[in-house]
Scaffold this active site. Sequence first.
Site, PDB file in Angstrom:
ATOM      1  N   GLU A  91       6.082   3.769  -1.061  1.00 54.97           N
ATOM      2  CA  GLU A  91       6.790   2.963  -2.249  1.00 54.97           C
ATOM      3  C   GLU A  91       7.080   4.039  -3.336  1.00 54.97           C
ATOM      4  OE1 GLU A  91       6.961  -1.485  -3.320  1.00 54.97           O
ATOM      5  OE2 GLU A  91       8.046   0.549  -3.115  1.00 54.97           O
ATOM      6  N   ASP A  95       3.193  -1.224  -9.907  1.00 60.87           N
ATOM      7  CA  ASP A  95       2.712  -1.791 -11.147  1.00 60.87           C
ATOM      8  C   ASP A  95       1.662  -2.479 -11.060  1.00 60.87           C
ATOM      9  OD1 ASP A  95       6.168  -2.937 -12.322  1.00 60.87           O
ATOM     10  OD2 ASP A  95       4.510  -3.839 -10.820  1.00 60.87           O
ATOM     11  N   ARG A 157      19.876   4.943  -9.533  1.00 59.23           N
ATOM     12  CA  ARG A 157      19.093   5.575  -8.651  1.00 59.23           C
ATOM     13  C   ARG A 157      19.467   7.061  -8.175  1.00 59.23           C
ATOM     14  NH1 ARG A 157      16.622   1.197  -6.352  1.00 59.23           N
ATOM     15  NH2 ARG A 157      17.522  -0.793  -6.005  1.00 59.23           N
TER      16      ARG A 157
END
Length: 375
Positions: A91, A95, A157
């Site tokens: 990942e 959070d 990104r």
Amino acid sequence: MITYEQIEKAIDGVAERMNRDFEGCTDVPVLLCILNGSILFTAELMKRLDFNVELVSMKLSSYVGTSSTGKIRQVMGMTGDIKGKRVIIVEDIVDTGNTIVDLDRIVREKGATQVKICTMLLKPAVYNKPLKLDYVGMEIPNDFIVGFGLDYDEVGRNLKDIYVLDPDPDYHVVQQADNTQNASHMKYYILFGPPGAGKGTQATAMVEKYNLRHISTGALLREEIAAGTELGLKAKALIDAGALVPDEVVEGMIENLFAKVKDVDGFLLDGFPRTIAQAEALDSILAKKGEKVTSVVSIMIPDDMIKERIRHRAAIEGRADDASEDTINNRIKTYHDKTEPLIDFYKKAGKYAEIEGTGTIEQVRESIFTLMDKF
Ligand code: AP5
Ligand code: MG
């Protein structure tokens, strides 16, 4: 916020640990890339692995704007079969942990024999799941970030470094609409020092300037005594003797207040912790909330000045534990025996900062402000 060099270093660390754990493995574990966010991380990580891996990808959608929806949608299935294989979920960021918990479940349901979780970034302040994260590249504060695979509405990104999103007004509107990204670090200051050092005196200005809630365990116990509660009656004998009340009593008071008090930027703990056991209890109370002690602010004065100040205060405030010379001597002894060891405890944790407390009230206040402005 995080440079490409720092990211590379963090990935080096993750790869090193993974290589160690999978050294000599005879199977071909699956590296499960969670699209799109972890695409760069997975690529960089893979380059560094010394054992054979099979790359499988899967896409989930969990964000709308800057807000976590709390639910995850499985948008695109897995690109390979993971049944009977060991799987490393890769990942970009964890959070609250909702996504990773669902991913862990999905992967197990699809027949993985072992699941390891790897994340480039972790927000410890908001992660609240018991699920163990096996590989964490870096811990970061609870900011909304973009870059190195992470996006804001699909943009950003491609940035090489990681940035905190500029908090423009539109961004705040989105944040208020959904609070899941809003939890923030509270400050937890420990105001430390021997009896009479001036903790109570300085606390007033500190809480005002830094929007903190002052918690003096001594004052709370005196309130219990004044109210004649059962706790107060038990505490009175100990306090009057210059001894400490049991750790559990004050720990309970602190935990209750942390849960109740809102609308401040943090807490100023005056007279707590006072033993190593209390300091450890504080660490675990805070860890449950994903929080940590910010810093100790220690006001130091010599023993003869302690007596001078307490004698002076006895005449003004009439505190029972200021009245007799024996009690004062016992409080000083209790401080040296039980409380002083905390200095080393917090030095080792890199959280200890000391202020010379022998100057005037204003001078001491200025030194404290200069120190705290840096935090
Ligand atoms: P607590 O109330 O916390 O007492 P303490 O630690 O002994 O500290 P003091 O409140 O006496 O001193 P202070 O540093 O606040 O100094 P102040 O600003 O008033 O605890 C009391 C008891 O409760 C303990 O003994 C224990 O039994 C129990 N307890 C509390 N917490 C506990 C815990 N966590 N676990 C177990 N038991 C617990 O200043 C002193 C005087 O000096 C004032 O008159 C002030 O005006 C004056 N002064 C201050 N600064 C200056 C300066 N720079 N120049 C000249 N005068 C100054
Ligand atoms: Mg005090």
